[in-house]
Design a protein around this motif. Structure first.
Motif, PDB file in Angstrom:
ATOM      1  N   PRO A  58       0.809  -1.229   0.000  1.00  0.00           N
ATOM      2  CA  PRO A  58       0.000   0.000   0.000  1.00  0.00           C
ATOM      3  C   PRO A  58       0.839   1.274   0.000  1.00  0.00           C
ATOM      4  N   GLN A  59       2.093   1.188   0.438  1.00  0.00           N
ATOM      5  CA  GLN A  59       2.959   2.372   0.418  1.00  0.00           C
ATOM      6  C   GLN A  59       3.323   2.792  -1.001  1.00  0.00           C
ATOM      7  N   VAL A  60       3.126   1.883  -1.959  1.00  0.00           N
ATOM      8  CA  VAL A  60       3.303   2.283  -3.360  1.00  0.00           C
ATOM      9  C   VAL A  60       1.963   2.254  -4.087  1.00  0.00           C
ATOM     10  N   GLY A  66      10.611   4.737  12.427  1.00  0.00           N
ATOM     11  CA  GLY A  66      10.308   5.701  11.381  1.00  0.00           C
ATOM     12  C   GLY A  66       9.629   4.976  10.245  1.00  0.00           C
ATOM     13  N   CYS A  67       9.139   5.729   9.264  1.00  0.00           N
ATOM     14  CA  CYS A  67       8.391   5.126   8.163  1.00  0.00           C
ATOM     15  C   CYS A  67       8.720   5.877   6.883  1.00  0.00           C
ATOM     16  N   LEU A  68       8.924   5.148   5.801  1.00  0.00           N
ATOM     17  CA  LEU A  68       9.224   5.790   4.521  1.00  0.00           C
ATOM     18  C   LEU A  68       8.060   6.655   4.050  1.00  0.00           C
ATOM     19  N   SER A  69       6.870   6.416   4.595  1.00  0.00           N
ATOM     20  CA  SER A  69       5.709   7.230   4.226  1.00  0.00           C
ATOM     21  C   SER A  69       5.559   8.467   5.108  1.00  0.00           C
ATOM     22  N   CYS A 127       5.834  -6.373  12.651  1.00  0.00           N
ATOM     23  CA  CYS A 127       4.640  -5.689  13.154  1.00  0.00           C
ATOM     24  C   CYS A 127       4.327  -4.447  12.326  1.00  0.00           C
ATOM     25  N   HIS A 128       5.369  -3.668  12.030  1.00  0.00           N
ATOM     26  CA  HIS A 128       5.198  -2.417  11.299  1.00  0.00           C
ATOM     27  C   HIS A 128       4.606  -2.676   9.910  1.00  0.00           C
ATOM     28  N   GLU A 129       5.173  -3.655   9.193  1.00  0.00           N
ATOM     29  CA  GLU A 129       4.716  -3.903   7.814  1.00  0.00           C
ATOM     30  C   GLU A 129       3.321  -4.522   7.780  1.00  0.00           C
ATOM     31  N   SER A 186       1.018  -4.136   9.922  1.00  0.00           N
ATOM     32  CA  SER A 186       0.080  -3.057  10.256  1.00  0.00           C
ATOM     33  C   SER A 186      -0.278  -2.230   9.028  1.00  0.00           C
ATOM     34  N   HIS A 187       0.717  -1.981   8.162  1.00  0.00           N
ATOM     35  CA  HIS A 187       0.437  -1.229   6.933  1.00  0.00           C
ATOM     36  C   HIS A 187      -0.655  -1.913   6.111  1.00  0.00           C
ATOM     37  N   LEU A 188      -0.645  -3.253   6.104  1.00  0.00           N
ATOM     38  CA  LEU A 188      -1.610  -4.001   5.285  1.00  0.00           C
ATOM     39  C   LEU A 188      -3.030  -3.878   5.833  1.00  0.00           C
ATOM     40  N   ARG A 197      14.286   3.509   8.001  1.00  0.00           N
ATOM     41  CA  ARG A 197      12.813   3.559   8.032  1.00  0.00           C
ATOM     42  C   ARG A 197      12.166   2.386   7.309  1.00  0.00           C
ATOM     43  N   ARG A 198      10.852   2.324   7.493  1.00  0.00           N
ATOM     44  CA  ARG A 198      10.123   1.146   7.002  1.00  0.00           C
ATOM     45  C   ARG A 198       9.003   1.557   6.084  1.00  0.00           C
TER      46      ARG A 198
HETATM   47 ZN   LIG Z   1       5.994   2.232   7.311  1.00  0.00          ZN
END
Ligand SMILES: [Zn+2]
Length: 178
Positions: free
Chosen positions: A50-52, A88-91, A130-132, A134-136, A177-178
Motif C-alpha cells: 500500500p505504500q506504493v 520511522g516510516c518511509l511514508s 509488526c510495522h509492515e 500493520s500497513h496491510l 525507516r520502514r
Molecule cells: Zn511504514
C-alpha cells in the motif's frame, strides 16, 4: 524492475485494509521485485504494497543479515514480550516515534509462488514484522506513539541517553525507516 513512488501520510491508500493476494503470477513477482528495488533505493528496512499504492497484502522486510524477506498474505501467529524503540516510516519522512512492540514475533506468510512458511523474529525484525503487517491493515505507527520527533530532536535525545556511544549498530539500524 522499477522504482515506484512511495506515498506519504496523507494519501488515502495508507489507511485502507488491503485485499489478500490470490494470484501468484508475474504481476505479483513484478510487484515484489519493485518493492525490493524501491526499498533498496530508499535505504529502508521494510516496505508494504500500500505504500506504493497497491492495496494487496504483500510486503518486504530487511532481515538482520541484510537479505530481503518477501511476505505475501502475512499474519502474526504469536508474539511475546515488549520492547520500546524508535520507529520511522518511509511514508512519513523525517519523523520518528517511540513505539512499544513485542520483542519476539512469529509470522506465517506465503512466498511469491504461494508456498506457506513460518518465521520467528526478535528485536528489529520483530518490530519490522509488526510495522509492515500493520500497513496491510491501514495502520501507521503514529497511532501507537504519543508524539513525533524530528531527526534533530531524536539526535539530541539519543546523545543525552548516550546510546550512540553504547549501541552504534542498533542506532544505525534503528534509524532506518520502514
Ligand atoms: Zn511504514
Amino acid at each position: 524492475m522499477a522504482i515506484r513512488t512511495i506515498l506519504t501520510q496523507d494519501d488515502p491508500a495508507l489507511n485502507k485494509v488491503c485485499h489478500p493476494v490470490t494470484r501468484f503470477d508475474d504481476k505479483l513477482a513484478d510487484l515484489l521485485d519493485d518493492l525490493k528495488e524501491t526499498l533498496t533505493q530508499a535505504n529502508g528496512m521494510g516496505l508494504a504494497a500500500p505504500q506504493v499504492g497497491i492495496l494487496r497484502r504483500a510486503a518486504i522486510v530487511l532481515l538482520e543479515d541484510e537479505s530481503m524477506l518477501e511476505m505475501v498474505n502475512p499474519e502474526i501467529l504469536d508474539q511475546r514480550g515488549e520492547q520500546p524503540g524508535w520507529e520511522g516510516c518511509l511514508s512519513l519522512p523525517g519523523m520518528w516515534g517511540n513505539v512499544m512492540r513485542p520483542d519476539w514475533v512469529k509470522i506465517r506468510a506465503q512466498d511469491r509462488n504461494g508456498q506457506w512458511f513460518e518465521m520467528e523474529g526478535t528485536d528489529m525484525t520483530a518490530r519490522c514484522f509488526c510495522h509492515e503487517i500493520s500497513h496491510l491493515d491501514g495502520h501507521m505507527y503514529t497511532e501507537l506513539t504519543e508524539r513525533l520527533y524530528t531527526a534533530e530532536e531524536l539526535d539530541e535525545i539519543l546523545a543525552q541517553e548516550g546510546e550512540q556511544a553504547n549501541h552504534p549498530k542498533r542506532e544505525r539500524r534503528g534509524r532506518r525507516r520502514r
